[in-house]
Design an enzyme around this catalytic site. Structure first.
Site, short mmCIF file in Angstrom:
data_model
loop_
_atom_site.label_atom_id
_atom_site.label_comp_id
_atom_site.label_asym_id
_atom_site.label_seq_id
_atom_site.Cartn_x
_atom_site.Cartn_y
_atom_site.Cartn_z
N CYS A 113 4.86 -0.40 -16.20
CA CYS A 113 3.62 -1.69 -16.83
C CYS A 113 3.27 -1.21 -18.42
O CYS A 113 3.17 -2.09 -18.96
CB CYS A 113 2.59 -1.38 -16.17
SG CYS A 113 2.51 -1.60 -14.62
N HIS A 254 -3.53 -4.78 -19.93
CA HIS A 254 -2.12 -4.64 -18.80
C HIS A 254 -3.19 -5.52 -17.72
O HIS A 254 -4.30 -4.73 -17.70
CB HIS A 254 -1.91 -3.18 -18.43
CG HIS A 254 -0.73 -3.37 -17.24
ND1 HIS A 254 0.07 -4.40 -16.97
CD2 HIS A 254 -1.12 -2.48 -16.29
CE1 HIS A 254 0.64 -4.40 -15.82
NE2 HIS A 254 -0.39 -3.33 -15.43
N ASN A 284 -0.13 -8.19 -11.49
CA ASN A 284 0.83 -7.13 -11.77
C ASN A 284 1.94 -7.90 -11.99
O ASN A 284 2.90 -7.64 -11.08
CB ASN A 284 -0.18 -6.32 -11.61
CG ASN A 284 0.47 -5.01 -12.25
OD1 ASN A 284 1.28 -5.18 -13.00
ND2 ASN A 284 0.34 -3.73 -11.37
N1 ACO Z 1 -5.97 -6.56 2.34
C1 ACO Z 1 -7.25 -5.63 3.46
N2 ACO Z 1 -7.99 -3.92 3.15
C2 ACO Z 1 -7.25 -3.28 2.47
C3 ACO Z 1 -5.87 -3.83 1.65
C4 ACO Z 1 -5.52 -5.37 1.81
N3 ACO Z 1 -4.62 -6.05 0.84
N4 ACO Z 1 -5.11 -2.56 1.31
C5 ACO Z 1 -6.12 -1.45 2.08
N5 ACO Z 1 -6.93 -2.22 2.76
C6 ACO Z 1 -8.06 -1.22 3.05
C7 ACO Z 1 -7.72 -0.07 3.15
O1 ACO Z 1 -6.94 0.48 4.13
C8 ACO Z 1 -9.18 0.81 3.22
O2 ACO Z 1 -9.24 0.76 4.73
P1 ACO Z 1 -9.73 1.34 5.17
O3 ACO Z 1 -11.44 2.08 4.43
O4 ACO Z 1 -10.71 1.78 6.61
O5 ACO Z 1 -9.64 3.49 5.08
C9 ACO Z 1 -9.93 -0.18 2.39
O6 ACO Z 1 -9.64 -1.98 2.15
C10 ACO Z 1 -10.13 0.41 0.58
O7 ACO Z 1 -8.86 1.42 -0.04
P2 ACO Z 1 -8.84 1.75 -0.99
O8 ACO Z 1 -7.64 1.63 -1.02
O9 ACO Z 1 -9.53 2.94 -1.04
O10 ACO Z 1 -8.89 0.18 -2.10
P3 ACO Z 1 -9.14 -0.11 -3.26
O11 ACO Z 1 -10.53 -1.08 -3.36
O12 ACO Z 1 -9.17 1.20 -4.17
O13 ACO Z 1 -8.35 -0.53 -3.89
C11 ACO Z 1 -6.09 -1.04 -4.93
C12 ACO Z 1 -7.17 -0.96 -4.13
C13 ACO Z 1 -6.34 -2.59 -4.82
C14 ACO Z 1 -4.59 -0.90 -5.04
C15 ACO Z 1 -6.77 0.04 -6.14
O14 ACO Z 1 -6.97 1.04 -5.92
C16 ACO Z 1 -5.93 -0.08 -7.41
O15 ACO Z 1 -5.98 -1.50 -8.12
N6 ACO Z 1 -5.82 0.62 -7.59
C17 ACO Z 1 -4.55 0.35 -9.57
C18 ACO Z 1 -3.16 -0.49 -9.25
C19 ACO Z 1 -2.82 -0.04 -10.42
O16 ACO Z 1 -3.71 -0.37 -11.15
N7 ACO Z 1 -1.14 0.07 -11.11
C20 ACO Z 1 -1.07 0.25 -12.18
C21 ACO Z 1 -0.22 0.24 -12.82
S1 ACO Z 1 0.89 -1.05 -12.02
C22 ACO Z 1 2.57 0.07 -11.93
O17 ACO Z 1 2.85 0.82 -12.67
C23 ACO Z 1 4.16 -0.69 -11.91
#
Ligand code: ACO
Length: 330
Positions: A113, A254, A284
């Site tokens: 990114c 980003h 993204n």
């Molecule tokens: N729909 C429904 N539920 C979901 C989904 C979904 N799509 N995905 C995960 N869950 C569930 C999980 O299984 C978990 O359930 P549990 O509590 O029963 O175990 C719950 O939701 C919470 O999961 P988390 O992973 O803790 O969710 P979080 O709030 O952290 O959101 C996310 C996940 C959106 C991926 C977030 O962590 C994020 O944005 N991370 C950063 C990603 C990023 O910025 N990447 C940057 C660069 S990308 C690149 O360089 C190519």
């Protein structure tokens, strides 16, 4: 001689993939995606469109808006993690051919990114050293080719698209790219990784069976490092240039997740009207995210010639970068 951000262009594929569409693909909901990421929609390239096709469309617009002839471009840098081909030829070479530009320096860079800001840094150095005059930089991704549509945590985040800019010369500071910082910390390499297909795990039946050709992400860990690094990086570049958030016309981060942007914006005291937000529309798009956002703000009439942009990015590697650049499209 100073480097200047002379024009912007972007391209979005026509096939939309909404949160409602994802409800039919994986166990998720529109409400969860909106609440946890701010994303409502993303666009996906056609099966017969490669990254270079998206890049070509964005580049054509950026070149036209710069007023240059294709023959005046003397370098093409394509930032991508989804190149047309593994190893070679580079996507930049394919783009050069599509644009009808030969005898040009053309190469890809891989900084996920952060790729567009890395490319901006290289272009600035090329121009200021006098090695090149007009550098076409592109961030382009067909992320749908490495997204695992069985993995609900990652697949809902990503979209396809491309953005391009011409970096040329100026002798006026108020038209220039003031500063670009780039950095990386490889100890976080497993936070965002495509494990299969490279020299560590060459393409094999095992790679396919274990779905290692697709992107894997440690979402929670990445989120925390992203907020801290982006905030630190902006403070750093502002301090080094004796500026505060008040000197900036638009903060263009980003577009990974609304919650990351919101947290960083609040820590840095940016008023909401100065924060460029396109994540709801495009998701993204990795290296394409920042130039697509710049283009969006330009086309909606908000970004004007002379405005000072603060770019801030973060991605796989882990890599990050920031830039202070005047928008100098005339
Ligand atoms: N729909 C429904 N539920 C979901 C989904 C979904 N799509 N995905 C995960 N869950 C569930 C999980 O299984 C978990 O359930 P549990 O509590 O029963 O175990 C719950 O939701 C919470 O999961 P988390 O992973 O803790 O969710 P979080 O709030 O952290 O959101 C996310 C996940 C959106 C991926 C977030 O962590 C994020 O944005 N991370 C950063 C990603 C990023 O910025 N990447 C940057 C660069 S990308 C690149 O360089 C190519």
């Amino acid at each position: 001689m100073l480097a200047s951000f002379k024009s912007i262009g972007a391209y979005t594929p026509s096939r939309a993939l909404t949160n409602k569409d994802f409800e039919k693909i994986v166990d998720t909901s529109d409400e969860w995606i909106k609440q946890r990421t701010g994303i409502e929609n993303r666009y996906i390239a056609a099966d017969d469109q490669s990254t270079s096709d998206l890049a070509y469309e964005a580049a054509k617009v950026a070149i036209e808006r710069s007023g240059l002839e294709h023959s005046e471009i003397d370098a093409i840098i394509c930032a991508t993690i989804t190149p047309d081909f593994f190893c070679m030829p580079s996507t930049a070479c394919v783009i050069a051919d599509k644009l009808g530009i030969s005898h040009v320096t053309a190469f890809d860079i891989s900084a996920a990114c952060s790729g567009f800001v890395y490319a901006l840094n290289i272009a600035k150095a090329f121009v200021e050293s006098g090695i090149k005059k007009n550098v076409l930089i592109i961030g382009a991704e067909k992320l749908s080719s490495i997204v695992d549509y069985q993995e609900r945590t990652t697949c809902i985040l990503f979209g396809d698209g491309a953005g391009a800019a011409i970096i040329g010369t100026t002798d006026k500071k108020e038209e220039s790219i003031l500063d670009v910082h780039t950095s990386a910390d490889g100890s976080f390499q497993d936070f965002l990784i495509t494990p299969g297909g490279g020299s560590t795990n060459p393409c094999s039946q095992k790679v396919l069976d274990e779905r290692l050709q697709f992107m894997k992400m440690k979402g929670n860990e990445t989120f925390k490092v992203a907020v801290n690094t982006l905030t630190k990086d902006v403070k750093n570049i502002l301090e080094k240039n004796n500026m505060t958030s008040e000197d900036i016309d638009f903060f263009i981060p980003h577009q990974a997740n609304f919650r990351i942007i919101d947290a960083v914006g609040k820590k840095l005291n940016f008023p909401t009207e100065k924060i460029v937000l396109t994540v709801a529309k495009y998701g993204n798009t990795s290296a394409a995210s920042i130039p697509m956002a710049i283009n969006d703000w330009y086309e909606s009439g908000k970004l004007k010639t002379g405005n000072l942009m603060l770019l801030d990015t973060f991605g796989g590697g882990l890599t990050w970068g920031s830039a202070l650049a005047h928008f100098n499209q005339k």
